[in-house]
Design an enzyme around this catalytic site. Sequence first.
Site, PDB file in Angstrom:
ATOM      1  N   SER A  15       0.832  -1.218   0.000  1.00 16.80           N
ATOM      2  CA  SER A  15       0.000   0.000   0.000  1.00 16.80           C
ATOM      3  C   SER A  15       0.859   1.258   0.000  1.00 16.80           C
ATOM      4  O   SER A  15       0.475   2.271  -0.597  1.00 16.80           O
ATOM      5  CB  SER A  15      -0.999  -0.002   1.162  1.00 16.80           C
ATOM      6  OG  SER A  15      -0.358   0.193   2.391  1.00 16.80           O
ATOM      7  N   HIS A 111       8.782   2.819   8.849  1.00 17.03           N
ATOM      8  CA  HIS A 111       8.576   1.853   9.930  1.00 17.03           C
ATOM      9  C   HIS A 111       7.314   2.245  10.701  1.00 17.03           C
ATOM     10  O   HIS A 111       7.103   3.429  10.976  1.00 17.03           O
ATOM     11  CB  HIS A 111       9.809   1.850  10.849  1.00 17.03           C
ATOM     12  CG  HIS A 111       9.760   0.784  11.877  1.00 17.03           C
ATOM     13  ND1 HIS A 111      10.053  -0.545  11.591  1.00 17.03           N
ATOM     14  CD2 HIS A 111       9.413   0.822  13.188  1.00 17.03           C
ATOM     15  CE1 HIS A 111       9.904  -1.263  12.693  1.00 17.03           C
ATOM     16  NE2 HIS A 111       9.512  -0.459  13.672  1.00 17.03           N
ATOM     17  N   GLU A 181       1.323   6.867   7.108  1.00 17.52           N
ATOM     18  CA  GLU A 181       2.518   6.449   6.355  1.00 17.52           C
ATOM     19  C   GLU A 181       2.419   6.928   4.909  1.00 17.52           C
ATOM     20  O   GLU A 181       3.384   7.452   4.341  1.00 17.52           O
ATOM     21  CB  GLU A 181       2.665   4.916   6.367  1.00 17.52           C
ATOM     22  CG  GLU A 181       3.025   4.343   7.717  1.00 17.52           C
ATOM     23  CD  GLU A 181       3.298   2.843   7.641  1.00 17.52           C
ATOM     24  OE1 GLU A 181       3.848   2.364   6.634  1.00 17.52           O
ATOM     25  OE2 GLU A 181       2.965   2.131   8.597  1.00 17.52           O
TER      26      GLU A 181
END
Length: 196
Positions: A15, A111, A181
């Site tokens: 994604s 991360h 993210e």
Amino acid sequence: MTSKRLTVFASGTGSNFIALHQSVQKGIIPAKITAFITDKPGCSARSYAKEHDITDYVLRPLDFDSYDAYVQKLLTVLEQESPDLILLAGYLKKIPDEVIRRYPKRILNIHPSLLPRYGGKGWYGHKVHHAVIENGDQESGCTIHFVTEVYDDGPIIAQRKVPVFPDDHPDTLAKRVLKEEHTLYTEVVKRLLEQD
Ligand code: GAR
């Protein structure tokens, strides 16, 4: 036409890779994703690369006679691809030290925690979210950092926080973190390319 080149490494759903590619397509990231590298031939991220005519490579140590031969192949592929930035997007294998030394401050990793918390070997994906909930943390988030020879330890470029709610499950937390993210990775890549 931009001449900046990106190589993306991913092992899973992809994604982040898709979000980065969409930002490229919208002209937000001034570059082209010219190559995709994976260690998992059946991953969804690779299918996306194929569907979007992004050159894909499967590179795994087990397909070579020695670890060194694998590293040399990786270096050769990267030399051919000549990336301005290498973006790890859910890539679960350690990047060989020789590659890291060849591309100082050019390899980025994302991360799913607020590093240095929940970072290092073995910390990835849902394991992180599970531990955050188990520990009763009230916030989590994501970190983008330069990749160095030590797992999840390189200089931090950007972080974004999200709240952790009492009824959170690793899936609900993962979804909230992933959303951040996707936007953070685009912002960071755009900024670094524009500074270059
Ligand atoms: C993301 O949450 C990323 O931060 C994490 O894997 C997920 C990949 O999702 N990476 C790590 O845990 C690296 N240690 P995606 O395949 O949907 O982009």
